[in-house]
Motif scaffolding. Structure first.
Motif, PDB file in Angstrom:
ATOM      1  N   ILE A   1       7.079  -9.497  20.539  1.00 27.32           N
ATOM      2  CA  ILE A   1       7.677  -8.319  21.191  1.00 27.32           C
ATOM      3  C   ILE A   1       8.203  -7.346  20.143  1.00 27.32           C
ATOM      4  CG2 ILE A   1       9.658  -7.485  22.532  1.00 27.32           C
ATOM      5  CD1 ILE A   1       9.378  -9.813  24.391  1.00 27.32           C
ATOM      6  N   ALA A   2       8.895  -7.873  19.144  1.00 30.07           N
ATOM      7  CA  ALA A   2       9.483  -6.992  18.128  1.00 30.07           C
ATOM      8  C   ALA A   2       8.407  -6.181  17.419  1.00 30.07           C
ATOM      9  CB  ALA A   2      10.294  -7.808  17.123  1.00 30.07           C
ATOM     10  N   LYS A   3       7.301  -6.834  17.075  1.00 26.04           N
ATOM     11  CA  LYS A   3       6.214  -6.116  16.400  1.00 26.04           C
ATOM     12  C   LYS A   3       5.542  -5.149  17.380  1.00 26.04           C
ATOM     13  CE  LYS A   3       3.713  -7.771  12.727  1.00 26.04           C
ATOM     14  NZ  LYS A   3       4.509  -7.607  11.513  1.00 26.04           N
ATOM     15  N   TYR A   4       5.369  -5.581  18.619  1.00 24.63           N
ATOM     16  CA  TYR A   4       4.634  -4.781  19.615  1.00 24.63           C
ATOM     17  C   TYR A   4       5.358  -3.478  19.903  1.00 24.63           C
ATOM     18  CZ  TYR A   4       2.131  -3.810  23.979  1.00 24.63           C
ATOM     19  OH  TYR A   4       1.365  -3.234  24.959  1.00 24.63           O
ATOM     20  N   THR A   5       6.677  -3.557  20.009  1.00 26.60           N
ATOM     21  CA  THR A   5       7.415  -2.373  20.469  1.00 26.60           C
ATOM     22  C   THR A   5       8.309  -1.780  19.383  1.00 26.60           C
ATOM     23  OG1 THR A   5       8.510  -1.521  22.489  1.00 26.60           O
ATOM     24  CG2 THR A   5       9.443  -3.507  21.499  1.00 26.60           C
ATOM     25  N   GLY A   6       8.283  -2.411  18.186  1.00 28.16           N
ATOM     26  CA  GLY A   6       8.980  -1.814  17.040  1.00 28.16           C
ATOM     27  C   GLY A   6      10.479  -2.034  17.001  1.00 28.16           C
ATOM     28  N   LEU A   7      10.945  -3.170  17.524  1.00 30.63           N
ATOM     29  CA  LEU A   7      12.389  -3.457  17.497  1.00 30.63           C
ATOM     30  C   LEU A   7      12.786  -3.887  16.086  1.00 30.63           C
ATOM     31  CD1 LEU A   7      12.598  -5.475  20.839  1.00 30.63           C
ATOM     32  CD2 LEU A   7      13.006  -3.028  20.506  1.00 30.63           C
ATOM     33  N   PRO A   8      13.779  -3.232  15.492  1.00 33.20           N
ATOM     34  CA  PRO A   8      14.075  -3.436  14.060  1.00 33.20           C
ATOM     35  C   PRO A   8      15.071  -4.558  13.775  1.00 33.20           C
ATOM     36  CG  PRO A   8      15.399  -1.629  14.890  1.00 33.20           C
ATOM     37  CD  PRO A   8      14.603  -2.146  16.070  1.00 33.20           C
ATOM     38  N   TRP A   9      14.925  -5.688  14.435  1.00 33.89           N
ATOM     39  CA  TRP A   9      15.860  -6.805  14.249  1.00 33.89           C
ATOM     40  C   TRP A   9      16.009  -7.197  12.794  1.00 33.89           C
ATOM     41  CZ3 TRP A   9      18.017  -6.661  18.635  1.00 33.89           C
ATOM     42  CH2 TRP A   9      17.319  -6.709  19.853  1.00 33.89           C
ATOM     43  N   ASP A  10      17.215  -7.639  12.418  1.00 32.73           N
ATOM     44  CA  ASP A  10      17.431  -8.248  11.111  1.00 32.73           C
ATOM     45  C   ASP A  10      16.916  -9.674  11.069  1.00 32.73           C
ATOM     46  OD1 ASP A  10      18.813  -6.286   9.487  1.00 32.73           O
ATOM     47  OD2 ASP A  10      20.455  -6.453  10.923  1.00 32.73           O
ATOM     48  N   LEU A  11      17.072 -10.387  12.160  1.00 30.52           N
ATOM     49  CA  LEU A  11      16.531 -11.746  12.274  1.00 30.52           C
ATOM     50  C   LEU A  11      16.343 -12.039  13.743  1.00 30.52           C
ATOM     51  CD1 LEU A  11      19.236 -14.487  11.706  1.00 30.52           C
ATOM     52  CD2 LEU A  11      19.800 -12.103  12.133  1.00 30.52           C
ATOM     53  N   ASN A  12      15.756 -13.179  14.009  1.00 28.40           N
ATOM     54  CA  ASN A  12      15.229 -13.480  15.316  1.00 28.40           C
ATOM     55  C   ASN A  12      15.943 -14.715  15.842  1.00 28.40           C
ATOM     56  OD1 ASN A  12      13.446 -13.903  17.398  1.00 28.40           O
ATOM     57  ND2 ASN A  12      11.712 -13.172  16.173  1.00 28.40           N
ATOM     58  N   LEU A  13      16.957 -14.509  16.704  1.00 30.60           N
ATOM     59  CA  LEU A  13      17.740 -15.657  17.165  1.00 30.60           C
ATOM     60  C   LEU A  13      17.363 -16.044  18.589  1.00 30.60           C
ATOM     61  CD1 LEU A  13      21.190 -14.879  15.563  1.00 30.60           C
ATOM     62  CD2 LEU A  13      19.624 -16.728  14.976  1.00 30.60           C
ATOM     63  N   SER A  14      16.271 -16.731  18.716  1.00 25.58           N
ATOM     64  CA  SER A  14      15.893 -17.317  19.991  1.00 25.58           C
ATOM     65  C   SER A  14      16.771 -18.535  20.260  1.00 25.58           C
ATOM     66  CB  SER A  14      14.445 -17.772  19.910  1.00 25.58           C
ATOM     67  OG  SER A  14      14.136 -18.649  20.956  1.00 25.58           O
ATOM     68  N   THR A  15      17.063 -18.805  21.532  1.00 25.65           N
ATOM     69  CA  THR A  15      17.754 -20.052  21.845  1.00 25.65           C
ATOM     70  C   THR A  15      16.880 -21.275  21.507  1.00 25.65           C
ATOM     71  OG1 THR A  15      17.044 -19.864  24.150  1.00 25.65           O
ATOM     72  CG2 THR A  15      19.270 -19.087  23.627  1.00 25.65           C
ATOM     73  N   GLU A  16      15.577 -21.041  21.248  1.00 26.91           N
ATOM     74  CA  GLU A  16      14.718 -22.143  20.782  1.00 26.91           C
ATOM     75  C   GLU A  16      15.280 -22.766  19.508  1.00 26.91           C
ATOM     76  OE1 GLU A  16      10.737 -20.975  19.527  1.00 26.91           O
ATOM     77  OE2 GLU A  16      10.075 -23.067  19.356  1.00 26.91           O
ATOM     78  N   VAL A  17      15.873 -21.938  18.661  1.00 31.37           N
ATOM     79  CA  VAL A  17      16.435 -22.433  17.403  1.00 31.37           C
ATOM     80  C   VAL A  17      17.558 -23.439  17.680  1.00 31.37           C
ATOM     81  CG1 VAL A  17      17.690 -21.738  15.310  1.00 31.37           C
ATOM     82  CG2 VAL A  17      15.794 -20.335  16.145  1.00 31.37           C
ATOM     83  N   PHE A  18      18.259 -23.244  18.784  1.00 30.54           N
ATOM     84  CA  PHE A  18      19.375 -24.141  19.129  1.00 30.54           C
ATOM     85  C   PHE A  18      18.978 -25.167  20.191  1.00 30.54           C
ATOM     86  CE2 PHE A  18      21.052 -19.746  18.325  1.00 30.54           C
ATOM     87  CZ  PHE A  18      21.380 -19.963  16.999  1.00 30.54           C
ATOM     88  N   ARG A  19      17.733 -25.122  20.605  1.00 26.62           N
ATOM     89  CA  ARG A  19      17.190 -26.055  21.602  1.00 26.62           C
ATOM     90  C   ARG A  19      18.064 -26.123  22.858  1.00 26.62           C
ATOM     91  NH1 ARG A  19      12.885 -28.543  19.126  1.00 26.62           N
ATOM     92  NH2 ARG A  19      12.587 -30.305  20.492  1.00 26.62           N
ATOM     93  N   CYS A  20      18.326 -24.941  23.409  1.00 25.66           N
ATOM     94  CA  CYS A  20      19.059 -24.872  24.673  1.00 25.66           C
ATOM     95  C   CYS A  20      18.690 -23.546  25.331  1.00 25.66           C
ATOM     96  CB  CYS A  20      20.562 -24.953  24.434  1.00 25.66           C
ATOM     97  SG  CYS A  20      21.196 -23.583  23.460  1.00 25.66           S
ATOM     98  N   TYR A  21      19.194 -23.314  26.522  1.00 31.55           N
ATOM     99  CA  TYR A  21      18.966 -22.037  27.193  1.00 31.55           C
ATOM    100  C   TYR A  21      20.310 -21.417  27.572  1.00 31.55           C
ATOM    101  CZ  TYR A  21      13.870 -22.519  27.654  1.00 31.55           C
ATOM    102  OH  TYR A  21      12.521 -22.610  27.403  1.00 31.55           O
ATOM    103  N   LYS A  22      20.433 -20.091  27.375  1.00 32.15           N
ATOM    104  CA  LYS A  22      21.591 -19.387  27.912  1.00 32.15           C
ATOM    105  C   LYS A  22      21.652 -19.628  29.398  1.00 32.15           C
ATOM    106  CE  LYS A  22      20.453 -15.231  26.598  1.00 32.15           C
ATOM    107  NZ  LYS A  22      20.520 -13.766  26.548  1.00 32.15           N
TER     108      LYS A  22
END
Lengths: 239, 239
Positions: free
Chosen positions: B139-160
């Motif tokens: 998504i970030a590449k597709y729409t040009g979102l300039p995130w500093d890093l990518n914090l998916s809840t996948e990294v924490f193995r849980c869901y909001k």
């Protein structure tokens, strides 16, 4: 388009030494800071000695001798070990924290931002570094590295060259290992990545360790790409 | 500088609905794809129904009823459930994969890139989304979102809204929870973040669910910031 440039989807980069100049940056940063704060020593010698404790400190984690510990903590322990030798024992806790965070304030090599910006137009680009997430985030902002995402080995709770570092990248990006290229100025990092199926790209950083450097002056295997620097890597990858 | 803008170091963003317009994007993408591939149905209705299966599918993971599973897999299972109802059972496996990946091809709301770019100049910015790392990277590449890093809840193995989602961010960035601001167009996400000590920012997306939307039209609590959109959020955060 070559088979290589059409099959690679993501390029991940060793950071310390390969993308950023830790030795020069630490020398510049701490020389200025020392002058402002009344500390003087051979800051380059401190940087080099500090870095020499890097592999042994991670090895304790890799071997299972100690539980998962992020690099900032390992750096701090190594710094504590060195302070007396460099006459810096009088540093306050706040000063020690600031000095330890010099690893968050590293400048890119002159070709890094330009080369990575070109590569980002076609490939997913990310660091794959033993630096923790916070460290890599700070470096990227400090020096303007245009990463798409931040792949610290902290995310996989291991340290390179453990195979799960490289396989973790392929897994989290939902790619085959052969679609991921490990990019580094260190032959041993590339050898470990190749062993588990990643593509590889090398360029030398002949002064990473200073003018007397003896290691990693050239490619030790026929890596998929051997480049002059990250700009040349971009050219060879078709962007 | 207000106490708020000087204490917040990182701003993390709910993505689906808050930063990107999933309903509009899916409708546009699949309407065109359907016309080119001989499938027609009410693609907006499909998007809405698909999204309605989102919370129930994650709830099975949150409750421990099933082991950790990334969102791409949950999306695919929900899609399979819906295909017969929309007359799409004839889709090939490759087509199903392409349609499922429409969640990787979402456009930002018109203020997203401009507002985030301004915020990045002062704060660490990252998504904090239930989308997996690969989805958020695309998504970030597709729409040009300039995130500093990518914090998916996948990294924490849980869901909001599980608390470890929000606390995981503070931990991995080495910040106090009060130095992190959760930013979203959804009151429930902010309530969960506030409960564990994060700062909060809200703006409405009154057509996220279409013209008849009844929920999240305004702030349900006195969030730290209530803005019109992400551009206005940047203004209120002093950039």
């Amino acid at each position: 388009m070559s088979a290589l440039t059409s099959s690679v989807k993501a390029m991940v980069f060793d950071t310390f030494g390969s993308v950023v100049d830790w030795r020069g940056s630490i020398t510049r940063d701490l020389t200025r800071w020392g002058a402002e704060n009344g500390y003087s020593c051979d800051w380059t010698a401190l940087a080099v000695k500090w870095r020499s404790l890097y592999q042994p400190s991670m090895e304790k984690v890799r071997s299972g001798q100690r539980e998962w510990t992020i690099l900032d903590v390992l750096h701090r322990e190594s710094l504590e070990q060195l302070l007396p030798e460099f006459g810096l024992e009088k540093m306050t806790e706040a000063q020690r924290q600031h000095v330890n965070k010099v690893w968050h304030r590293l400048d890119g090599w002159p070709d890094a931002v330009a080369g990575l910006t070109r590569l980002k137009s076609k490939y997913i680009i990310a660091p794959l570094s033993n630096g923790n997430v916070s460290l890599l985030t700070d470096i990227a902002k400090y020096t303007g590295l245009p990463w798409d995402l931040n792949l610290s080995t902290e995310v996989f709770r291991c340290y390179k060259p453990q195979p799960q570092s490289y396989l973790g990248v392929a897994n989290i990006l939902q790619l085959d290992p052969s679609e991921v290229m490990m990019c580094a100025a260190h032959n041993d990092d590339l050898a470990a990545a190749r062993k588990v199926g990643l593509k590889t790209a090398f360029w030398p950083r002949p002064t990473e360790h200073g003018p007397e450097q003896k290691t990693n002056l050239s490619a030790s295997e026929n890596w998929d790409i051997v480049a002059k620097d990250i700009r040349d890597l971009a050219t060879q990858m078709g962007v």
